[in-house]
Design an enzyme around this catalytic site. Structure first.
Site, mmCIF file in Angstrom:
data_model
loop_
_atom_site.group_PDB
_atom_site.id
_atom_site.type_symbol
_atom_site.label_atom_id
_atom_site.label_comp_id
_atom_site.label_asym_id
_atom_site.label_seq_id
_atom_site.Cartn_x
_atom_site.Cartn_y
_atom_site.Cartn_z
ATOM 1 N N LYS A 22 -14.329 -11.848 0.252
ATOM 2 C CA LYS A 22 -15.120 -10.974 1.745
ATOM 3 C C LYS A 22 -16.410 -10.253 1.114
ATOM 4 O O LYS A 22 -17.219 -9.891 2.071
ATOM 5 C CB LYS A 22 -14.277 -9.968 2.043
ATOM 6 C CG LYS A 22 -12.830 -10.212 2.690
ATOM 7 C CD LYS A 22 -12.248 -8.661 2.680
ATOM 8 C CE LYS A 22 -10.527 -9.397 3.965
ATOM 9 N NZ LYS A 22 -10.014 -8.285 4.334
ATOM 10 N N ASP A 59 -11.650 -6.756 10.899
ATOM 11 C CA ASP A 59 -10.805 -5.860 10.049
ATOM 12 C C ASP A 59 -10.753 -4.410 10.831
ATOM 13 O O ASP A 59 -10.530 -4.035 11.137
ATOM 14 C CB ASP A 59 -11.388 -6.095 8.561
ATOM 15 C CG ASP A 59 -11.101 -7.196 8.018
ATOM 16 O OD1 ASP A 59 -9.799 -7.668 8.948
ATOM 17 O OD2 ASP A 59 -11.403 -7.177 6.794
ATOM 18 N N ARG A 85 -5.235 6.498 -7.434
ATOM 19 C CA ARG A 85 -4.670 6.721 -8.774
ATOM 20 C C ARG A 85 -6.552 6.910 -9.783
ATOM 21 O O ARG A 85 -7.285 6.877 -9.386
ATOM 22 C CB ARG A 85 -4.195 5.922 -9.148
ATOM 23 C CG ARG A 85 -2.985 5.323 -8.754
ATOM 24 C CD ARG A 85 -1.956 4.715 -9.827
ATOM 25 N NE ARG A 85 -3.207 2.610 -9.045
ATOM 26 C CZ ARG A 85 -2.143 1.879 -9.442
ATOM 27 N NH1 ARG A 85 -1.085 1.755 -9.740
ATOM 28 N NH2 ARG A 85 -3.098 1.276 -8.620
#
EC number: 1.1.1.25
Length: 279
Positions: free
Chosen positions: A62, A98, A145
């Site tokens: 992308k 999207d 994370r």
């Protein structure tokens, strides 16, 4: 007319049946195929893609495709990613649908983004979820994370500079709410690693809406646990279909009735369930 999706790997993509149905609904004579190759071949294979009337781009290309295009839509510039390319007489135009898929999914379920939104993950799609939620009045937290904290803080800075807005960045292991909407933008729980979820089951208590952008499996562990806790849950097939609808509007100006798209989403989910039974 010839169209395709490119990405790597693409062994379980649902794009061909979705796009072929959309071409049929619009009474267009078109073929949609899969063109998959490893990243080191991209610069050589772009000619094959440019011979098409248009193509979709998915992970990991992308951003890779950007230098090969002649023009980007405002959305593609804002989100820094392209998932739809139109061949406009030899000029190659890049779009990001999207975001259309995300917004239309929320609209179809009558869910407002003007709430406390938690986005799990700050990768390509997570970045889009965070930016669009801010644009629509959301109070956004991005949870990652420890290894993703630097990237999340870069996104935080970008949103501050481009939109004049603040978002919070949290470590997913110590994530604290409350939130009106939880969005999973990580691959945790995706086939074939279905027996995982990005947050604890206890964290889901009291969250009214959970959206998992994963579409395979149809019901992720996150969705199942959220439903058991009384949350309203939405899977990724809605977004996949709605972003494809936006691509067809770009490619050929096709228009569809909402009932047709609802039926298509249901049919694709049924097909996915059949796949799951055979896996």
């Amino acid at each position: 007319m010839n169209y395709a999706i490119t990405g790597y790997p693409l062994g379980h993509t649902m794009s061909p049946p979705i796009h072929n149905r959309l071409f049929a609904l619009a009474n267009l004579d078109a073929e949609y195929s899969v063109i998959s190759f490893p990243p080191e071949e991209f610069s050589q294979r772009i000619t094959q893609l440019k011979a098409l009337d248009g193509f979709n781009v998915t992970i990991p290309y992308k951003q890779t495709v950007l230098p090969f295009l002649d023009e980007l839509s405002d959305g593609a510039k804002l989100y820094g990613a392209v998932n739809v390319v139109k061949n406009d007489g030899g000029r190659y135009l890049g779009y990001n649908t999207d975001v259309d898929g995300f917004v239309r999914t929320m609209q179809s379920h009558r869910i407002s983004l003007a709430t406390d939104v938690c986005v799990l993950g700050a990768g390509g799609v997570g970045r889009m979820f965070a930016i669009e939620s801010v644009r629509q009045g959301g109070n956004v937290s991005v949870a990652v994370r420890e290894s993703g904290l630097a990237g999340a803080r870069e996104l935080q800075q970008e949103i501050r500079e481009k939109l004049g807005a603040q978002i919070a960045v949290q470590d997913i292991s110590t994530l604290k709410g409350p939130f009106g909407l939880l969005i999973n933008a990580t691959p945790v729980g995706m086939y074939p690693n279905q027996d995982h979820m990005p947050v604890s089951e206890e964290f889901l208590q009291g969250i009214p809406v959970v959206f998992d952008c994963i579409y395979n499996p149809r019901h992720t562990m996150l969705m199942n646990k959220a439903f058991a806790r009384g949350c309203r849950v939405i899977g990724g097939m809605d977004m996949l279909v709605w972003q494809a609808v936006a691509a067809h509007e770009i490619w050929n100006g096709s228009q569809y009735e909402p009932a047709q798209i609802t039926e298509l989403i249901e049919d694709m989910n049924r097909q996915l369930c059949e796949r799951e039974k055979s896996q």
